[in-house]
Design a protein around this motif. Structure first.
Motif, mmCIF file in Angstrom:
data_model
loop_
_atom_site.group_PDB
_atom_site.id
_atom_site.type_symbol
_atom_site.label_atom_id
_atom_site.label_comp_id
_atom_site.label_asym_id
_atom_site.label_seq_id
_atom_site.Cartn_x
_atom_site.Cartn_y
_atom_site.Cartn_z
ATOM 1 N N CYS A 1 -6.908 1.202 4.175
ATOM 2 C CA CYS A 1 -7.346 2.486 3.595
ATOM 3 C C CYS A 1 -8.043 2.329 2.257
ATOM 4 O O CYS A 1 -8.425 3.310 1.640
ATOM 5 C CB CYS A 1 -6.148 3.424 3.462
ATOM 6 S SG CYS A 1 -5.044 2.951 2.118
ATOM 7 N N CYS B 1 -0.254 3.605 3.175
ATOM 8 C CA CYS B 1 0.065 3.145 4.541
ATOM 9 C C CYS B 1 1.490 2.610 4.664
ATOM 10 O O CYS B 1 1.974 2.416 5.768
ATOM 11 C CB CYS B 1 -0.872 2.019 4.973
ATOM 12 S SG CYS B 1 -2.610 2.396 4.835
ATOM 13 N N CYS C 1 -6.057 -2.246 -0.183
ATOM 14 C CA CYS C 1 -5.526 -2.228 1.176
ATOM 15 C C CYS C 1 -6.668 -2.414 2.174
ATOM 16 O O CYS C 1 -7.666 -1.704 2.105
ATOM 17 C CB CYS C 1 -4.825 -0.900 1.420
ATOM 18 S SG CYS C 1 -4.268 -0.685 3.124
ATOM 19 N N CYS D 1 0.862 -1.181 0.000
ATOM 20 C CA CYS D 1 0.000 0.000 0.000
ATOM 21 C C CYS D 1 0.901 1.233 0.000
ATOM 22 O O CYS D 1 1.679 1.434 0.925
ATOM 23 C CB CYS D 1 -0.910 0.030 1.220
ATOM 24 S SG CYS D 1 -1.895 1.570 1.258
HETATM 25 ZN ZN ZN Z 1 -3.391 1.464 2.903
#
Ligand code: ZN
Length: 256
Positions: free
Chosen positions: A162, A137, A159, A134
């Motif tokens: 998120c 993140c 992800c 990701c």
């Molecule tokens: Zn993420």
């Protein structure tokens, strides 16, 4: 196997270099996975790019702006890689490493076939297909978690935190090589007294500059590749053989 006299001579020289080396680093490219059924996806003329323009599909821009096109390109490749088995070349290298003849394997491949063959110390210059990242993140996830949803049900991987699209942890066009891997590889090549190059025509920069750096720091080069490479003229031995045939032969002689 009957070999041309010159090939036999080069093989014998390669065995001598192996036997008189203490710090042998191996450098591999797409050619070592071709016998496992994985096409050379970076090189032009491999067949794969006749259908696609690499910059259009395998780039960071494509991933961001046209994810459907990007994942359409990657999906069959990922399935192919996940189903692939190591071939005799991967196994011969793992055997040489287990016997202490090879220190580290530096690879441009993303398929993890060196590890599947039993190699322990492998540096991946272009990342690997087993992880998804990701970019928001900075977390990564095993591809295995998405095998069903993505590779079978064709839902693009997202992800869990998120919901951003996950990027395979492979180096795309427009991306830098991973810094840690690069620095380790560079340090290893500088201290090596031998670099064995297998299944790469040394055309992908900057990775291909590593054997050159080793050479200028005193490493002897041994090259096994079907086509010529720009470093052939500097090498102590050049073996023009298919790696799946040549490497088991070489490993047997070195370990005899
Ligand atoms: Zn993420």
């Amino acid at each position: 196997m009957t070999l041309p006299e010159e090939t036999r001579y080069q093989l014998d020289r390669a065995v001598e270099v192996f036997r008189s080396s203490q710090r042998c680093v191996v450098f591999t490219g797409a050619g070592i996975s071709v016998p496992s059924g994985i096409p050379d996806f970076r090189s032009a003329g491999s067949g794969l790019w006749n259908k696609f323009d690499p910059m259009e599909v395998a780039s960071l821009t494509a991933f961001r702006r046209r994810p459907e096109v990007f994942f359409n390109w990657l999906e069959p490749l990922a399935v192919n890689i996940l189903n692939a088995r190591p071939n005799p070349a991967h196994i011969a290298l793992a055997d040489l490493q287990k016997a202490g003849r090879v220190q580290t394997i530096i690879t441009q491949n993303i398929d993890r076939l060196h590890q599947k063959a039993g190699a322990a110390d492998v540096i991946e210059l272009h990342g690997n297909i087993d992880r998804l990242l990701c970019l928001d993140c900075r977390l990564d996830f095993p591809l295995e978690n998405y095998r069903l949803s993505w590779l079978e049900d064709h839902t693009l991987p997202r992800c869990p935190g998120c919901d951003a699209l996950l990027k395979p942890d492979i180096v795309l066009y427009e991306e830098m090589l991973p810094e840690d891997a690069w620095e380790q590889a560079e340090a290893l090549c500088r201290q090596a007294d031998m670099i064995f190059i297998a299944g790469t025509s040394l055309e992908v920069m900057p990775a291909s500059s590593l054997p050159m750096e080793g050479y200028y720091n005193g490493a002897r080069l041994v090259i096994m590749n079907l086509s010529r490479t720009p470093l052939d003229g500097l090498a102590a031995a050049v073996i023009p053989m298919d790696v799946a045939e040549g490497l088991p032969l070489l490993a047997r002689s070195v370990l005899a």
